[in-house]
Design a protein around this motif. Structure first.
Motif, PDB file in Angstrom:
ATOM      1  N   GLN A 135      32.907   6.904  68.268  1.00  0.00           N
ATOM      2  CA  GLN A 135      33.059   7.834  67.596  1.00  0.00           C
ATOM      3  C   GLN A 135      34.203   8.738  68.069  1.00  0.00           C
ATOM      4  O   GLN A 135      34.686   9.539  67.370  1.00  0.00           O
ATOM      5  N   LEU A 136      33.055   9.652  69.151  1.00  0.00           N
ATOM      6  CA  LEU A 136      33.997  10.775  70.201  1.00  0.00           C
ATOM      7  C   LEU A 136      35.103   9.987  71.103  1.00  0.00           C
ATOM      8  O   LEU A 136      36.040  10.161  71.338  1.00  0.00           O
ATOM      9  N   ALA A 137      34.746   8.471  71.614  1.00  0.00           N
ATOM     10  CA  ALA A 137      36.566   7.506  71.613  1.00  0.00           C
ATOM     11  C   ALA A 137      37.297   8.443  70.867  1.00  0.00           C
ATOM     12  O   ALA A 137      38.352   8.103  71.018  1.00  0.00           O
ATOM     13  N   GLU A 138      36.972   7.832  69.649  1.00  0.00           N
ATOM     14  CA  GLU A 138      38.217   8.242  68.616  1.00  0.00           C
ATOM     15  C   GLU A 138      38.871   9.034  68.590  1.00  0.00           C
ATOM     16  O   GLU A 138      40.651   9.322  68.119  1.00  0.00           O
ATOM     17  N   GLU A 139      38.220  10.162  68.416  1.00  0.00           N
ATOM     18  CA  GLU A 139      38.240  10.924  68.684  1.00  0.00           C
ATOM     19  C   GLU A 139      39.362  11.717  69.956  1.00  0.00           C
ATOM     20  O   GLU A 139      40.651  12.469  69.348  1.00  0.00           O
ATOM     21  N   GLU A 140      39.252  11.365  70.455  1.00  0.00           N
ATOM     22  CA  GLU A 140      39.839  11.616  72.252  1.00  0.00           C
ATOM     23  C   GLU A 140      40.156  11.140  72.621  1.00  0.00           C
ATOM     24  O   GLU A 140      41.723  10.907  74.106  1.00  0.00           O
ATOM     25  N   GLY A 141      40.632   9.152  72.241  1.00  0.00           N
ATOM     26  CA  GLY A 141      41.925   8.533  72.123  1.00  0.00           C
ATOM     27  C   GLY A 141      41.343   7.604  73.682  1.00  0.00           C
ATOM     28  O   GLY A 141      42.429   7.689  74.482  1.00  0.00           O
ATOM     29  N   ILE A 142      39.870   7.173  73.775  1.00  0.00           N
ATOM     30  CA  ILE A 142      39.142   6.793  74.649  1.00  0.00           C
ATOM     31  C   ILE A 142      38.690   5.685  74.398  1.00  0.00           C
ATOM     32  O   ILE A 142      38.514   5.376  73.396  1.00  0.00           O
ATOM     33  N   ILE A 143      39.512   4.253  75.148  1.00  0.00           N
ATOM     34  CA  ILE A 143      38.613   2.713  74.701  1.00  0.00           C
ATOM     35  C   ILE A 143      37.400   2.702  75.335  1.00  0.00           C
ATOM     36  O   ILE A 143      37.416   2.524  77.142  1.00  0.00           O
ATOM     37  N   LEU A 144      36.450   2.702  74.769  1.00  0.00           N
ATOM     38  CA  LEU A 144      35.139   2.136  75.025  1.00  0.00           C
ATOM     39  C   LEU A 144      36.101  -0.110  75.683  1.00  0.00           C
ATOM     40  O   LEU A 144      35.503  -0.789  74.813  1.00  0.00           O
ATOM     41  N   CYS A 145      35.460  -0.324  77.545  1.00  0.00           N
ATOM     42  CA  CYS A 145      35.833  -1.581  77.219  1.00  0.00           C
ATOM     43  C   CYS A 145      33.953  -2.086  77.381  1.00  0.00           C
ATOM     44  O   CYS A 145      33.694  -1.677  78.737  1.00  0.00           O
ATOM     45  N   LEU A 146      33.887  -3.184  77.087  1.00  0.00           N
ATOM     46  CA  LEU A 146      32.439  -3.449  77.251  1.00  0.00           C
ATOM     47  C   LEU A 146      32.656  -4.969  77.767  1.00  0.00           C
ATOM     48  O   LEU A 146      33.527  -5.788  77.672  1.00  0.00           O
ATOM     49  N   GLU A 147      32.323  -5.040  79.002  1.00  0.00           N
ATOM     50  CA  GLU A 147      32.226  -6.105  79.883  1.00  0.00           C
ATOM     51  C   GLU A 147      31.753  -7.121  80.224  1.00  0.00           C
ATOM     52  O   GLU A 147      30.016  -6.920  79.204  1.00  0.00           O
ATOM     53  N   ASN A 148      31.783  -8.269  79.622  1.00  0.00           N
ATOM     54  CA  ASN A 148      30.949  -9.639  79.579  1.00  0.00           C
ATOM     55  C   ASN A 148      30.260  -9.853  81.260  1.00  0.00           C
ATOM     56  O   ASN A 148      30.468  -9.741  82.064  1.00  0.00           O
ATOM     57  N   GLU A 149      29.217 -10.375  81.401  1.00  0.00           N
ATOM     58  CA  GLU A 149      28.134 -10.678  81.662  1.00  0.00           C
ATOM     59  C   GLU A 149      27.543 -11.807  81.353  1.00  0.00           C
ATOM     60  O   GLU A 149      27.115 -12.603  80.465  1.00  0.00           O
ATOM     61  N   ALA A 150      27.161 -12.318  82.616  1.00  0.00           N
ATOM     62  CA  ALA A 150      26.609 -13.635  83.116  1.00  0.00           C
ATOM     63  C   ALA A 150      24.750 -14.025  82.360  1.00  0.00           C
ATOM     64  O   ALA A 150      24.533 -14.642  81.860  1.00  0.00           O
ATOM     65  N   HIS A 151      24.761 -12.920  82.411  1.00  0.00           N
ATOM     66  CA  HIS A 151      22.517 -12.452  81.917  1.00  0.00           C
ATOM     67  C   HIS A 151      22.711 -12.086  80.552  1.00  0.00           C
ATOM     68  O   HIS A 151      21.327 -12.115  79.754  1.00  0.00           O
ATOM     69  N   ASP A 152      23.185 -11.563  79.682  1.00  0.00           N
ATOM     70  CA  ASP A 152      23.406 -10.700  78.371  1.00  0.00           C
ATOM     71  C   ASP A 152      23.762 -11.494  77.456  1.00  0.00           C
ATOM     72  O   ASP A 152      24.457 -13.133  77.095  1.00  0.00           O
ATOM     73  N   ALA A 153      24.407 -11.249  75.954  1.00  0.00           N
ATOM     74  CA  ALA A 153      25.094 -11.334  74.231  1.00  0.00           C
ATOM     75  C   ALA A 153      26.553 -11.599  75.188  1.00  0.00           C
ATOM     76  O   ALA A 153      26.542 -11.758  74.396  1.00  0.00           O
ATOM     77  N   THR A 154      27.186 -11.290  75.869  1.00  0.00           N
ATOM     78  CA  THR A 154      28.361 -11.182  76.257  1.00  0.00           C
ATOM     79  C   THR A 154      28.818 -12.394  77.082  1.00  0.00           C
ATOM     80  O   THR A 154      29.876 -12.428  77.699  1.00  0.00           O
TER      81      THR A 154
END
Length: 291
Positions: A135-154
């Motif tokens: 929500q804050l990122a949307e206000e500030e024009g910032i993008i959250l980038c989720l990184e893929n990893e080998a040992h979790d849901a990504t």
């Protein structure tokens, strides 16, 4: 496309000023910032979040050396204590968005690790931990980038896609790391790239292969256990030109598809080998007509 270098390994041994001097000597003036790159002003400051760190002092050094920040990374999901408290984690990720704004960065790199370790994403936990920052990122024009990893849901591209789509926000996308998909026994390129292409806002560049000490692989660049079809081997991180992942194909496809964001060199080795990796890897990418 734009080129940057991750400051993660530098933080083990080098202060920010020395880090910027070293990266700058390779003709690059953009850094991915990690908490350990920023001087601590509190004795209990975590190495995984930005609370208790002197953001203003870091900004002065960045300006002094003529550096921009490609991305601000926060690894709190790997910290068992921080990630156990979802509301506390949400505050740490929210503050990371504020740090990105203070440093002039438009991207925040983050993880879901302890928030969702099973191969099937726990979307309720993930959204509770990340929604305030989105929500804050949307206000500030910032993008959250989720990184893929080998040992979790990504670890699978399908898992990553489900998480990204669940937020339904242009300010929640993915940091694409083809080698991390290889680490998980997945086809990082071309399959994961093609599946996630509309949601790629950031890219990490490194390479990997199966760790084989009998071929001369040293402990210095040995990574963790692989998952999926390549388990129970360990991954090994050679310099980019020497690995099993088609990084040339990744770069060519990004260029072809009009990606104009950052590709960040991310050496996974010891501080002692760091400059050797930087020498090889910066030369490799600069030989390509993409940057």
């Amino acid at each position: 496309m734009k080129l940057a270098v991750s400051g993660q390994v530098f933080a083990i041994k080098h202060g920010l000023e020395e880090t910027l001097s070293i990266i700058g000597s390779y003709g690059i003036r953009t850094i991915e910032i990690w908490p350990g790159n920023i001087p601590a002003v509190e004795s209990d400051a975590s190495g995984d979040t930005y609370e208790g760190r002197d953001i203003g002092a870091a900004k002065k050094l960045l300006d002094q050396y003529g550096f921009t920040v490609s991305c601000v990374s926060m690894s709190g999901a790997f910290n068992t204590k921080i990630s156990a408290d979802l509301d506390g984690y949400a505050k740490a990720l929210l503050y990371t968005v504020k740090v990105a704004k203070m440093l002039g960065a438009k991207l925040v790199n983050h993880y879901c690790y302890n928030l969702s370790l099973d191969i099937h994403p726990n979307l309720d936990r993930i959204q509770q931990a990340m929604t305030p920052a989105v929500q804050l990122a949307e206000e500030e024009g910032i993008i959250l980038c989720l990184e893929n990893e080998a040992h979790d849901a990504t670890q699978t591209p399908e898992g990553m896609l489900a998480i990204v789509k669940s937020f339904n926000s242009t300010c929640f996308q993915t940091n694409f790391d083809a080698t991390n998909y290889y680490h998980a026994g997945q086809e990082g390129f071309p399959y994961a790239y093609e599946l996630l292409k509309p949601y790629i806002a950031y890219v990490h560049l490194k390479n990997g292969c199966v760790y084989r000490p009998e071929t001369g692989h040293s402990q210095d660049s040995k990574g963790t256990v692989m998952t999926g079809s390549l388990a129970p081997n360990h991954i090994y991180y050679p310099p980019i030109p020497e690995g099993a992942v088609n990084i040339d194909g990744v770069l060519a496809s990004l260029k072809r598809d009009g990606y104009n964001g950052y590709c960040t060199i991310e050496p996974h080795t010891t501080p002692e080998l760091l400059e050797y990796y930087l020498k090889v890897e910066t030369a490799y990418v600069k030989e390509r007509d993409y940057f």
